[in-house]
Scaffold this motif. Structure first.
Motif, PDB file in Angstrom:
ATOM      1  N   ALA A  37       0.822  -1.207   0.000  1.00 27.67           N
ATOM      2  CA  ALA A  37       0.000   0.000   0.000  1.00 27.67           C
ATOM      3  C   ALA A  37       0.860   1.263   0.000  1.00 27.67           C
ATOM      4  O   ALA A  37       0.452   2.301  -0.551  1.00 27.67           O
ATOM      5  N   ALA A  38       2.049   1.195   0.606  1.00 26.71           N
ATOM      6  CA  ALA A  38       2.905   2.379   0.675  1.00 26.71           C
ATOM      7  C   ALA A  38       3.335   2.857  -0.703  1.00 26.71           C
ATOM      8  O   ALA A  38       3.675   4.037  -0.875  1.00 26.71           O
ATOM      9  N   GLY A  39       3.311   1.961  -1.698  1.00 25.83           N
ATOM     10  CA  GLY A  39       3.688   2.358  -3.051  1.00 25.83           C
ATOM     11  C   GLY A  39       2.563   2.965  -3.847  1.00 25.83           C
ATOM     12  O   GLY A  39       2.743   3.301  -5.036  1.00 25.83           O
ATOM     13  N   PRO A  96      -1.650  -1.097  -5.887  1.00 34.81           N
ATOM     14  CA  PRO A  96      -1.162  -0.309  -4.747  1.00 34.81           C
ATOM     15  C   PRO A  96      -2.092   0.844  -4.382  1.00 34.81           C
ATOM     16  O   PRO A  96      -2.269   1.145  -3.194  1.00 34.81           O
ATOM     17  N   ASP A  97      -2.698   1.492  -5.392  1.00 34.38           N
ATOM     18  CA  ASP A  97      -3.637   2.583  -5.099  1.00 34.38           C
ATOM     19  C   ASP A  97      -4.856   2.073  -4.337  1.00 34.38           C
ATOM     20  O   ASP A  97      -5.329   2.717  -3.384  1.00 34.38           O
ATOM     21  N   LEU A  98      -5.391   0.924  -4.751  1.00 38.10           N
ATOM     22  CA  LEU A  98      -6.564   0.373  -4.074  1.00 38.10           C
ATOM     23  C   LEU A  98      -6.220  -0.049  -2.646  1.00 38.10           C
ATOM     24  O   LEU A  98      -7.011   0.172  -1.714  1.00 38.10           O
ATOM     25  N   LEU A  99      -5.041  -0.643  -2.463  1.00 36.46           N
ATOM     26  CA  LEU A  99      -4.638  -1.033  -1.104  1.00 36.46           C
ATOM     27  C   LEU A  99      -4.379   0.184  -0.228  1.00 36.46           C
ATOM     28  O   LEU A  99      -4.697   0.187   0.968  1.00 36.46           O
ATOM     29  N   ARG A 100      -3.800   1.216  -0.810  1.00 33.74           N
ATOM     30  CA  ARG A 100      -3.570   2.442  -0.039  1.00 33.74           C
ATOM     31  C   ARG A 100      -4.916   3.052   0.373  1.00 33.74           C
ATOM     32  O   ARG A 100      -5.070   3.545   1.508  1.00 33.74           O
TER      33      ARG A 100
END
Length: 525
Positions: free
Chosen positions: A293-295, A342-346
């Motif tokens: 998520a950090a990415g 990554p955007d969805l996890l963030r």
């Protein structure tokens, strides 16, 4: 012999499996001092992970997929064996015989949880109800203008009922006259009687059902323990546990038990883990350290839409589970999104952080002065999540529960050991202000091994020879021939006399002269 008397040092085991459904945590603790100011020290901690096929079965059942009573019954007994093995495993790890343990507290494995909240339950949407939302919201506003005191009820599970409800609201018909709303209910499996038999230790279980029977929400269950172990004389404390669901316990400075408030704030790791399972097709079940998520970058329009989910606006006390933030939630908000993983996890991580922040800003800070936030649970390992909490709440001193002698992974299991110990002493295990209970109640139901009871009744002296199972031979029923095909395997517990031999997969044997039967096969779901 175990020591049960309050004030004396005693050993207890707590067993916990949360909404992440990835295994059983077992904590062996030593409890001492008084009931009002207990001291709890972790002796050993052990995790028994679920096999992937068991985890998948549990996720399907908890996700509302069709199943049979036979399958749930089989899971109940199989998880009872697993919980018993976790309890024996933590004793082996500490090199302590189970005979020295005074009690085991088992939360069980939740597969369904539905809690009504207050006299005006909020309107919520699951799965296919998302498509009804604009129409229902508009009708709700009209209904409330015509009926300021009218009751709006929780909607779930049945699309047809939702349509009928919509028509009733459009006509201005009171819902309570139209639909007999089901009462709160919850179901945890992992048969406590099996745990008691395998360990020969008294087991306290059914914490959630006992709380609901007393008029409570059934969750969260640890605020009493947070109050006993984390209260401060000069500082207000919020204990935040980030498991599958995130919950808080609010403890004012120098608080009495009746001043403590606790409630679920929304998703913890549940939405994040659900996305990781989807993206990896089950190969991974969590975002280690929040690195994936950090990415990414939070999708603000989607985040704002999720923050309008009605659960977040409900007044405490309130509780949540997969019924609110499981697969239906993922399908409603994340399916078909053409953004990077990554955007969805963030965005999912940010939802957890901001729902905690919103809950504190809306329901806690206006009423209680708070100086400390103590974080525990699996989410405490998510560096991104903890960093974002520090950025949004700079006025609070944020630390992990490890600093208070409660390791973040073991804290909930330790809590159920202490709750079981209180139950054994006849002391309340919940707080009325946390769960809308009519009063503080003793928590859970006690079960004892039938083997121990039979020995007391039928084996008062050496005149009655014992079988290998510890029963009086004369009292055992006649053996029945097994219908299992030759060579079929079963999962059963194999223990030596001291109870310390690990469970193993074994081929079934013919019934013994003592009447012991091969284990029944586990029905598939």
């Amino acid at each position: 012999m175990p020591e049960h008397a309050a004030g004396k040092s005693r050993l207890a085991v707590g067993l916990m499996s949360g909404t992440s459904m990835d295994g059983v945590d077992a904590a062996l603790v030593r409890i001492s001092a008084t009931a009002d100011h207990p001291k709890v020290r972790l002796v050993a901690f052990h995790t028994l992970p679920y096999p992937k096929e068991v985890e998948d079965q549990l996720l399907r059942v908890a996700g509302g997929e069709p199943t049979f009573a036979e399958g749930i019954s089989g899971l109940n007994f199989m998880l009872g064996e697993a919980f018993a093995e976790a309890a024996l495993g933590v004793c082996r790890k500490a090199r302590i015989s189970p005979k020295r343990v005074s009690v085991i507290g088992s939360h069980g494995q939740t597969i369904h949880h539905y809690a009504r909240s207050g006299p005006l339950p909020a309107l919520e949407f699951l799965g296919e109800f998302a498509k009804l939302r604009p129409e229902l919201d508009a009708t709700q506003r009209k209904f409330k203008r015509r009926n300021p005191e009218g009751e709006m009820y929780f909607i779930s599970f049945d699309y047809g009922i939702g349509r009928k409800l919509l028509k009733a609201l459009q006509k201005g018909k009171p819902v309570k006259d139209f639909w007999n709303l089901p009462s709160s209910h919850t179901l945890q499996i992992a048969e406590a009687a099996v745990i008691a038999e395998r360990t020969s230790v008294p087991v306290v279980s059914d914490f959630r059902t006992a709380d609901m029977a007393a008029g409570g929400q059934g969750a969260p269950l640890v605020p009493m323990v947070d109050y006993l172990l984390l209260r401060q004389k000069r500082e207000g404390v919020v204990a935040l546990n980030v498991g599958g669901i995130a919950n808080v316990t609010v403890i004012p400075a120098n608080a009495e038990a009746g001043q403590v408030v606790g409630f679920d704030t929304g998703p913890g790791n549940m939405v994040i883990d659900g996305l990781v399972r989807q993206f990896t097709k089950g190969r991974k079940s969590y975002d280690a350290g929040g690195r994936w998520a950090a990415g990414g970058k939070a999708i603000e329009p989607l985040l704002e839409r999720m923050r309008r989910f009605p659960f977040f606006r409900r007044e405490p006390p309130k509780s949540a589970g997969r019924e609110q933030f499981g697969k239906p939630f993922l399908d409603a908000y994340f399916r078909g999104r053409g953004r990077s993983r990554p955007d969805l996890l963030r965005t999912a991580t940010e939802l957890t952080v901001r729902s905690v922040y919103d809950a504190l800003e809306r329901f806690v800070f206006p009423k209680v002065s708070v100086q400390r936030l103590i974080v525990s649970g699996g989410g405490a390992h998510n560096r991104l999540l903890v960093r974002r909490l520090r950025e949004l709440l700079p006025q609070l001193h944020i630390s992990l529960s490890d600093d208070y002698g409660l390791p973040v992974d073991a804290k909930e299991a330790m809590a159920f050991a202490l709750l079981a110990d209180r139950s054994l002493q006849g002391l309340p295990g919940n707080l009325p202000a946390v769960k809308e209970c009519r009063r503080g109640e003793g928590c859970g139901r006690q079960r004892r091994s039938n083997q121990r009871a039979w020995r007391e009744v039928f084996l008062p002296s050496a005149r009655h020879p014992r079988s290998a199972e510890g029963f009086c031979r004369a009292e055992l029923p006649p053996a029945r021939p097994s219908s299992r095909p030759a060579g079929q395997r079963c999962w059963r517990s194999s223990r030596s006399r001291d109870g310390l031999r690990p469970r193993s997969w074994q081929r079934p044997t013919a019934p013994s002269a003592t009447g012991a039967q091969p284990c029944p096969s586990l029905p598939s779901l």
